[in-house]
Design an enzyme around this catalytic site. Sequence first.
Site, PDB file in Angstrom:
ATOM      1  N   GLU A   1      69.366  -4.238   3.110  1.00  0.00           N
ATOM      2  CA  GLU A   1      68.821  -2.724   3.074  1.00  0.00           C
ATOM      3  C   GLU A   1      68.899  -2.358   4.654  1.00  0.00           C
ATOM      4  O   GLU A   1      68.627  -2.824   5.263  1.00  0.00           O
ATOM      5  CB  GLU A   1      67.257  -2.495   2.712  1.00  0.00           C
ATOM      6  CG  GLU A   1      66.959  -0.911   2.822  1.00  0.00           C
ATOM      7  CD  GLU A   1      65.482  -0.592   2.547  1.00  0.00           C
ATOM      8  OE1 GLU A   1      64.971  -1.361   1.539  1.00  0.00           O
ATOM      9  OE2 GLU A   1      64.879   0.011   3.251  1.00  0.00           O
TER      10      GLU A   1
ATOM     11  N   GLU B   1      59.779  -6.333   2.795  1.00  0.00           N
ATOM     12  CA  GLU B   1      59.204  -5.878   4.218  1.00  0.00           C
ATOM     13  C   GLU B   1      57.620  -6.361   4.193  1.00  0.00           C
ATOM     14  O   GLU B   1      56.926  -5.729   4.559  1.00  0.00           O
ATOM     15  CB  GLU B   1      59.401  -4.497   4.479  1.00  0.00           C
ATOM     16  CG  GLU B   1      61.012  -4.106   4.610  1.00  0.00           C
ATOM     17  CD  GLU B   1      61.034  -2.619   5.084  1.00  0.00           C
ATOM     18  OE1 GLU B   1      60.169  -1.972   5.227  1.00  0.00           O
ATOM     19  OE2 GLU B   1      62.269  -2.401   5.048  1.00  0.00           O
TER      20      GLU B   1
END
Length: 540
Positions: A326, A209
């Site tokens: 995810e 991220e």
Amino acid sequence: MASLFSCFLGLCFLLLLLYFSQISRAEESSKSIILEEGTLYIDGWAAIAKTDEDFICATLDWWPCNKCDYGTCSWGNASLLNLDLSNKVLLNAIRAFTPLKIRLGGTLQDKITYQMAHYEQPCTPFLRNNTEMFGFTQGCLPLSRWDELNEFFEKTGAKVTFGLNALNGRTIGPDGSALEDWDSSNAESFLRYTVSRGYSIHGWELGNELNGNGIGAAISADQYSRDVIALHKLLQDIYKGKDVIPLILAPGGIFDAVWFAKFIDKASNSLQVVTHHIYNVGAGNDSNLVQKILDPSHLDEESNIFRNLQGILRSYGTSAVAWVGESGGVFNSGHNLVSNSFVSSFWFLDQLGMSATFDTKTYCRQTLVGGNYGLLNTTTFHPNPDYYGALLWHRLMGRNVLSTHFRGTKKLRTYAHCSQSSDGITLLLINMHGGTTVNVGLSVRNKAPMLLQIINDQNPRHGIQREEYHLTAKDGELHSQTVILNGKELNVDHFGRIPLLEPIRPNPSDPISIAPLSIVFVHIPTIQVPACSMFTRDNM
């Protein structure tokens, strides 16, 4: 005597009142359930997408026990650094998939260093510090723990991808931008140790991220592509002479169309898998989570991301494929008795079905264990409802994805694949309506332009031989963490063994009936279509 007789009559009168009251309630209950008919149209002529055979994936994270959200600390001892690798339920839960893909990573992966062989440097755990990025100090993975983890993965048959620290050696600017090139020296030492020990790693992922605006820090698309190219060269060198070179995955972040397009354009020759993360339900403290999960229009919003990413991959002509790297639905560790309860299955299984139609190859659930969104209970490791849904998918839904269209209530979600275990098809039917039972008839395109009509009208000539797996919440309570399969409660036994998932075989002339707030897998081996032929499966 008269007094005794009067008591007897009174008792009889009360019993009659109770009896008729129960009948009345039963009648009222039956009246409240609406019955609807609908037709599911399936195009069996050609598959629209194809998943990996091991489509189902789950994550293990680094968060320590004092990772807390909204005043609740839900991680326990689920960190990669302290997870109990000897627990029988955990072992059996992974083995049941044969294999289960496991992604090792998460936010703190970009703050972890790897103990280096032959160097006696201290290897300290993550410590809470609110002044630090992500609220924790830098941590360290001891090589002895890496040895233990790999022994565990070999024992369970898991296929492992590992998220490398992409912030190593960088300076974080005032605006959160991560500057300079990635320092790969610590990762290189770790990679060489892994290869020297003969550990089997399915893929190496760079960063978590950090794309777009990032979470805590951000790396530009140009810089990230240079880092991935550097990782590719490093793996080519380290794995030189080996039969298999692991996949390279990146960027492991929330989808940003402009950033992803730039990154894929520059890094595609060094990249096999483009990973993106999804948390589309809401925050862990959102009071409207259940309403969102059961709202088809809200769930449909995610299709735009799948479609856009698929379009970018096609437009650049890359061989890289898409994974959901995810996804926990509810971000910030999930929400207790929502993301770890039966109601979560409506979102989760719908996401599996939707993502597969857009050629997503693998879908990684956050988490296998840890937080309030684990497939397994954080303390006991006993399966939560989503675990059983994932296991049924793995065993029943084959790789080839078929196009479907349901004509009927919007609250019924429908997906179809070639079957995993036969030449037939398997349906996933999700009824999000709280008061409607849906009887589903099928219309299957078998040969162009012909239709094979299969109609459930109580006529034995129109029957379908099939196996059905009906999932419901215990006592009808959507927040229950216990799932009922075909009327039987699913629980591990005292040996820690995962229960058998056995189907029912209804009368072929009975309709495919989906009860309110239930989920049904239907395996139909007798419907054989061109998209599911052996030749098509092997050559798509």
